[in-house]
Design an enzyme around this catalytic site. Sequence first.
Site, mmCIF file in Angstrom:
data_model
loop_
_atom_site.group_PDB
_atom_site.id
_atom_site.type_symbol
_atom_site.label_atom_id
_atom_site.label_comp_id
_atom_site.label_asym_id
_atom_site.label_seq_id
_atom_site.Cartn_x
_atom_site.Cartn_y
_atom_site.Cartn_z
ATOM 1 N N ARG A 18 0.711 -1.155 -0.173
ATOM 2 C CA ARG A 18 0.036 -0.023 0.095
ATOM 3 C C ARG A 18 0.801 1.514 -0.026
ATOM 4 O O ARG A 18 0.570 2.107 -0.578
ATOM 5 C CB ARG A 18 -0.825 -0.107 1.191
ATOM 6 C CG ARG A 18 -1.991 -0.881 0.974
ATOM 7 C CD ARG A 18 -3.132 -0.746 2.344
ATOM 8 N NE ARG A 18 -2.307 -1.134 3.573
ATOM 9 C CZ ARG A 18 -2.485 -0.380 4.632
ATOM 10 N NH1 ARG A 18 -3.483 0.554 4.796
ATOM 11 N NH2 ARG A 18 -1.826 -0.517 5.609
ATOM 12 N N ASN A 36 -6.341 -2.420 1.887
ATOM 13 C CA ASN A 36 -5.908 -3.908 2.088
ATOM 14 C C ASN A 36 -7.590 -4.626 2.027
ATOM 15 O O ASN A 36 -8.464 -3.990 2.540
ATOM 16 C CB ASN A 36 -5.303 -4.348 3.187
ATOM 17 C CG ASN A 36 -3.999 -4.238 3.236
ATOM 18 O OD1 ASN A 36 -3.268 -4.126 2.179
ATOM 19 N ND2 ASN A 36 -3.198 -4.233 4.399
#
Length: 89
Positions: A18, A36
Amino acid sequence: MARQRYIVTGKVQGVGFRYWTHHTASLFGLRGWVRNRPDGSVELVAEGDIATLQQFEKELWQGPVNSHVANVSLCDTNLREPLSRFTMH
């Protein structure tokens, strides 16, 4: 402007994916978000011109050093919320 939604699978959680995506998208000047998912994948929405999104997708296949990307799926999106910058959730 075009908007794309991606689901990235493989070893993409717990490896900085990320953060890497946020950094890479910002370098490309894209707007959107990354998060996520409970199934271990990463979902993201990116907005920009088509050529930039295509280049960004190639980068997604590489990922950060400790990741292993198994698949990058381009998904339909009907998300219409305004995007002002790239954020991480």
